[in-house]
Design an enzyme around this catalytic site. Structure first.
Site, mmCIF file in Angstrom:
data_model
loop_
_atom_site.group_PDB
_atom_site.id
_atom_site.type_symbol
_atom_site.label_atom_id
_atom_site.label_comp_id
_atom_site.label_asym_id
_atom_site.label_seq_id
_atom_site.Cartn_x
_atom_site.Cartn_y
_atom_site.Cartn_z
ATOM 1 N N GLU A 140 0.830 -1.210 0.000
ATOM 2 C CA GLU A 140 0.000 0.000 0.000
ATOM 3 C C GLU A 140 0.868 1.266 0.000
ATOM 4 O O GLU A 140 0.518 2.261 -0.639
ATOM 5 C CB GLU A 140 -0.941 0.001 1.199
ATOM 6 C CG GLU A 140 -1.902 -1.188 1.260
ATOM 7 C CD GLU A 140 -2.759 -1.333 0.006
ATOM 8 O OE1 GLU A 140 -3.037 -0.306 -0.653
ATOM 9 O OE2 GLU A 140 -3.142 -2.462 -0.319
ATOM 10 N N ASP A 208 3.893 -4.538 -6.138
ATOM 11 C CA ASP A 208 4.549 -5.771 -5.678
ATOM 12 C C ASP A 208 6.068 -5.597 -5.696
ATOM 13 O O ASP A 208 6.763 -5.942 -4.733
ATOM 14 C CB ASP A 208 4.168 -6.948 -6.584
ATOM 15 C CG ASP A 208 2.748 -7.432 -6.355
ATOM 16 O OD1 ASP A 208 2.155 -7.070 -5.317
ATOM 17 O OD2 ASP A 208 2.226 -8.165 -7.211
#
Length: 491
Positions: A140, A208
């Protein structure tokens, strides 16, 4: 705000913040709205200052919800874990971040504009290691540092102005009336979603990659990210609906495989979970079991038969005892746990809570003051010590301690509420008005905050800088009120 309304709003955040953000930024900055143009960079679509303004608007709604977890222990833990990751990402150091927890059993997390990152309590308990939890927060954080909101806005050029404003209005309505709000969202959201789905998958892959780099730099196990998502995916194979995080963060076998391949590029780390991680999970679980009499009887029987062996099991029982007003036994268990783990601030805070509830808080002052001298900026210890000062009639001492760290806690509602009480008890009424105004402003009650700032402005304070500071706060809240009025008129 009801639970269903909050859940509706938060589930929309992950997929619609980009549209809400465009509408908020546009309505508050000009009489006409210029939609993003093809080929513009993220920076020209939405400035960082605009992102912050949007995030502040949304966060004020969340602050007013009873489902924002205000537990100092849980909040402090998730903030420290998040800041550890931020410190490991050079791109994050110039941004403001705030991490918070939503009391919700579903498994999800989301990033708002302005560096606000929320995580559901269900995800914390579903994680099997601190590295898995950190991997979600890191992901996040990457969404924020890579400015995915602004970049996704560039894909929205085919949405019309009425669609954008309609979606914004529907999301706001959903915070008060989920049935009406969802009807509007269903009508306005569909047009834009297909146009951005591929770009969203690109954002997920980038998050990621950045997240894994952060995990490694912060000393966590980089394999945890793929492990966690794969476990969630496998566990939902035979259920009707997968965890929410798999819906709001598009997942595929290729993405998991890519994450595993990237993790192999980093040295393997056997990260040892912190004690606080396991204790926070027990603390959250105790809140979920607060009305479960059967669960309480079961764990009490295990305690009586000496079957509670681990620290987290005994801590869970102590928290359940506190919830059931059985403070003496809770104090006994927590005292033993603290003696076994001396210096652990989470256990010390919990022990102080039990003593306060039992009416024996002053017994904790020597130990709290000793630990506070070692870590003077610990929010947990500051709050706990100040609470006991207040119960002991030492309001000025509590106020002095709290004010020493006001800059670090200006966005902490629990801190501001306690400071206002200390100022009131100490007879410092002008200061109490100002702090209460800050507290109300943080919670989104701008009108009442304005009244408190006005009261503070016209009161007599011994602080020579008070008038200038309060006038600035008053102008800030007036500006925010004007922006909201303009936005409402345009809707």
């Amino acid at each position: 705000m009801s639970r269903s309304a909050l859940k509706t709003t938060l589930s929309l955040i992950s997929s619609t913040t980009l549209v809400v953000g465009l509408a908020f930024a546009s309505m508050s900055s000009a009489n006409t709205i210029d939609l993003p143009k093809i080929g513009e960079t993220a920076g020209s679509t939405l400035s960082i200052a605009q992102e912050q303004q949007i995030g502040d608007q949304i966060m004020r709604q969340i602050h007013r919800s009873e489902f924002l977890m205000k537990d100092p222990i849980v909040t402090d833990y998730i903030q420290h874990l998040g800041y550890k990751l931020v410190a490991a990402n050079p791109d994050a150091l110039g941004r403001q971040f705030q991490f918070f927890v939503i009391h919700e059993n579903s498994i999800n997390a989301f990033a708002l504009p302005g560096g606000y990152i929320g995580i559901h309590s269900g995800l914390i308990n579903a994680s099997r290691s601190e590295s898995e939890l950190a991997s979600v927060l890191g992901h996040e954080v990457a969404h924020v540092t890579q400015r995915h909101l602004a970049r996704r806005l560039e894909r929205q050029n085919e949405l019309s102005l009425p669609s954008i404003l309609g979606l914004l209005a529907s999301v706001l309505v959903a915070t008060q009336d989920p049935e009406a709000g969802m009807a509007g969202v269903a009508a306005t959201q569909a047009a834009g979603q297909q146009s951005i789905i591929n770009h969203t998958r690109d954002n997920e892959r980038e998050a990621d990659r950045i997240g894994i780099t952060m995990l490694s730099a912060a000393g966590f196990d980089v394999r945890a990210a793929a492990d966690f998502f794969e476990t969630l995916q496998q566990s939902s194979r035979y259920t009707f609906k997968p965890p929410e995080i798999l819906l709001t963060h598009p997942l595929s076998r290729n993405r998991i495989a890519a994450a595993r391949e990237r993790a192999e590029l980093y040295p393997k780390v056997e990260h040892q979970d912190s004690l606080d991680y396991t204790l926070v999970k027990s603390r959250i679980r105790s809140k979920a079991l607060i009305n479960d009499r059967e669960a309480f009887r079961d764990i009490e029987q295990k305690y009586q038969s000496n079957q509670l062996k681990t620290v987290e099991q005994r801590y869970l029982f102590a928290e359940l005892l506190k919830n059931n007003a059985r403070y003496r036994l809770a104090i006994d268990i927590l005292s033993k746990l603290y003696n076994e783990n001396p210096g652990n601030q989470l256990l010390l805070f919990s022990l102080s809570e039990a003593h306060l509830a039992n009416g024996s808080g002053q017994q904790m002052l020597p130990l709290l003051e000793e630990q506070l001298a070692k870590t003077p900026d610990s929010t947990k210890l500051i709050l706990s010590t100040s609470e006991i000062y207040l119960t002991a009639g030492k309001a000025e001492k509590a106020e002095k301690l709290l004010l020493r760290y006001s800059d670090l806690n200006q966005n902490n509602p629990a801190y501001l509420k306690l400071l206002a009480k200390a100022q009131a008890d100490a007879g410092h009424t002008p200061e109490m008005y100002e702090t209460t105004g800050q507290y109300l402003m943080l919670l989104g009650d701008l009108r009442t905050a304005k009244k408190h700032f006005e009261l503070a402005l016209h009161a007599t304070s011994e602080d020579p800088y008070a008038q200038t500071r309060i006038q600035a706060r008053l102008e800030d809240v007036k500006q925010k009120m004007r922006a909201m009025i303009e936005a409402a008129a345009k809707r």
